[in-house]
Design a protein around this motif. Structure first.
Motif, short mmCIF file in Angstrom:
data_model
loop_
_atom_site.label_atom_id
_atom_site.label_comp_id
_atom_site.label_asym_id
_atom_site.label_seq_id
_atom_site.Cartn_x
_atom_site.Cartn_y
_atom_site.Cartn_z
N VAL A 109 -28.75 6.02 38.20
CA VAL A 109 -27.76 4.84 37.96
C VAL A 109 -28.03 4.34 36.73
CG1 VAL A 109 -26.81 2.65 38.29
CG2 VAL A 109 -27.06 4.19 40.26
N SER A 140 -21.86 15.87 50.31
CA SER A 140 -22.14 15.22 49.01
C SER A 140 -22.25 16.55 48.03
CB SER A 140 -23.52 14.58 49.05
OG SER A 140 -23.34 13.49 49.91
N ILE A 184 -17.72 8.32 42.71
CA ILE A 184 -19.00 7.67 43.28
C ILE A 184 -18.42 6.64 44.44
CG2 ILE A 184 -20.25 5.65 42.61
CD1 ILE A 184 -20.99 6.83 39.87
N PHE A 215 -25.47 9.84 47.50
CA PHE A 215 -25.18 9.05 46.25
C PHE A 215 -25.83 9.76 45.18
CE2 PHE A 215 -25.63 4.90 43.99
CZ PHE A 215 -24.23 4.90 43.42
N GLN A 216 -27.13 10.24 45.36
CA GLN A 216 -27.76 10.74 44.36
C GLN A 216 -27.36 12.09 43.81
OE1 GLN A 216 -29.85 13.48 43.95
NE2 GLN A 216 -29.77 14.32 46.20
N ASN A 242 -26.58 6.76 33.76
CA ASN A 242 -25.09 6.92 33.66
C ASN A 242 -24.76 5.67 32.76
OD1 ASN A 242 -23.53 9.13 34.94
ND2 ASN A 242 -25.53 9.03 36.28
N VAL A 246 -16.20 10.44 37.35
CA VAL A 246 -17.40 9.90 37.96
C VAL A 246 -17.23 8.70 38.56
CG1 VAL A 246 -19.80 9.01 37.22
CG2 VAL A 246 -18.74 10.69 35.67
N CYS A 247 -16.39 7.81 38.32
CA CYS A 247 -16.30 6.63 38.87
C CYS A 247 -15.34 7.05 40.26
CB CYS A 247 -15.28 5.57 38.18
SG CYS A 247 -16.33 5.24 36.63
N ALA A 270 -18.31 8.92 47.27
CA ALA A 270 -19.68 8.96 47.80
C ALA A 270 -19.86 8.04 48.70
CB ALA A 270 -20.43 9.56 46.77
N VAL A 275 -24.17 13.00 44.05
CA VAL A 275 -23.14 13.05 43.20
C VAL A 275 -23.36 12.75 41.82
CG1 VAL A 275 -21.01 11.54 42.59
CG2 VAL A 275 -21.35 12.18 44.87
N LEU A 276 -24.36 11.67 41.62
CA LEU A 276 -24.99 11.31 40.22
C LEU A 276 -25.56 12.59 39.64
CD1 LEU A 276 -26.20 7.79 41.01
CD2 LEU A 276 -24.37 8.41 39.73
#
Length: 370
Positions: free
Chosen positions: A357, A203, A243, A294-295, A360, A239-240, A246, A297-298
């Motif tokens: 999330v 990640s 995600i 997940f976090q 974003n 970004v999409c 990820a 990547v964000l």
């Protein structure tokens, strides 16, 4: 200027490594003062003392990695890391098993490997034509106090953001040392943490990619496409994509974690009690690995946008207002033990993901891209 910024970062991290080295030198004393098991504390202290030279190498390595990443020079980094990893396996076997140095040998192997990685990248930066324009030698400009303070203004919130997150995981291991069977609990929580970091590296790579994509330089390069895509899509599409990657990676890793739960503990220990405990922990690890990926990547996207201050506050609230108190509640009040500590971390991760999330989704990407 990129080379000068890199030199400035090197100077800052090498200076910071000096007080950190003193803390590592007195690790045993600090752990015993925190109520940890005496035998474990002594062993951890010996390990950290042998790791002190690695601290300085690691600081330089981070600067060199970012210097090359910013220029999209990734392949040489991969080769350097591959050479280091192969060397590391050999050195670990020689020092830990052949010479019987145990944990001291492991620490010494880490130190040697980090320095080898630094040397490989230094040689590449020095002699590669790719870096001729960005690295023109050492400059006095890197030592200007005003510019160092400007660098720290961005660096400190970024460091705090990451430290809040990382230290909460480490704190769980410290708390496990206060449970009724500290040797078993710290063994299992250390295995869990090591497993978590191993998966987390995937990640981190994805997060690093999206962080680089989010910088304004990319938007400038893509400016000619704005009339087709719209300014915000230049920024949002990466970004999409990441995600989606990820989530897919998290699902695969989570499923794999559950499938190998019966044998994973055997990679780290030959004690049956530890192996059974790791088996029970793996479903929780699968969930935390999914959320953590997940976090990550964000968070990479957020750092690319310069939201370090906001993310530092989110991490503080997620892990220290919710995560650690929940861990203490589950482990010491409800007597769930080490599994309860990890459940607390999952609570913190969940809140962090929801907050990132939300940010974003609520961002005006047109304005952000401009």
């Amino acid at each position: 200027m990129l080379g000068i910024h890199t030199q400035r970062a090197m100077l800052t991290l090498l200076t910071l490594s000096i007080p950190l080295a003193f803390i590592w030198f007195y690790t045993s004393t600090i752990l015993i003062a925190l109520g940890q098991d005496h035998e474990i504390s002594i062993e951890a202290g010996n390990f950290n003392r042998w790791m002190i030279p690695s601290l300085f190498a690691y600081g330089l390595l981070q600067c060199l990695n970012r210097f090359l990443q910013t220029q999209n020079i990734v392949f040489p980094m991969m080769i350097g890391s591959g050479i280091t990893a192969l060397f590391h396996i050999l050195v670990c076997w020689v020092l830990v098993l052949k010479f019987g140095l145990g944990s001291r040998g492991a620490a010494l192997a880490n130190t040697m490997s980090n320095w080898i990685n630094v040397v490989v990248l230094v040689i590449y930066v020095k002699f590669s034509p790719s870096c001729m324009k960005t690295w023109t030698g050492f400059s006095r400009e890197a030592f200007h106090l005003h510019d160092i303070l400007s660098f720290l203004k961005l660096a400190i919130p970024s460091a705090i953001m990451i430290c809040f997150e990382y230290w909460s995981f480490e704190m769980v291991v410290l708390l496990s040392g206060l449970l009724p069977n500290p040797k078993l609990e710290t063994s299992v929580l250390s295995i869990s943490l090591n497993t978590c970091w191993m998966v987390y590296m995937i990640s981190v790579g994805l997060g690093g990619a999206i962080r680089s994509v989010n910088y304004a330089s990319c938007i400038v390069q893509e400016f000619q496409m704005n009339w087709v895509l719209g300014v915000h899509k230049v920024h949002v599409w990466p970004v999409c994509v990441v995600i989606v990657v990820a989530i897919s990676e998290g699902a695969i890793v989570g499923a794999t974690t559950i499938l190998v739960r019966h044998v994973w503990g055997k990679l780290y220990s030959n004690e049956e009690e530890v192996i059974r405990y790791v088996d029970k922990m793996m479903p929780l690890l699968a969930l935390s690995n999914f959320l953590d990926g997940f976090q990550c990547v964000l968070s990479g996207a957020a750092r690319g946008c310069g939201w370090q201050n906001i993310c530092a506050v989110i991490n503080l609230g997620a892990y220290y207002v919710v995560g650690i108190p929940s861990a203490v509640l589950f482990a010491f009040i409800f007597h769930i033990g080490g599994m309860g500590l990890w459940m607390g971390i999952i609570c913190g991760l969940s809140l962090q993901v929801v907050a990132l999330v939300t940010i974003n989704l609520c961002t005006n990407w047109d304005q952000e891209a401009r």
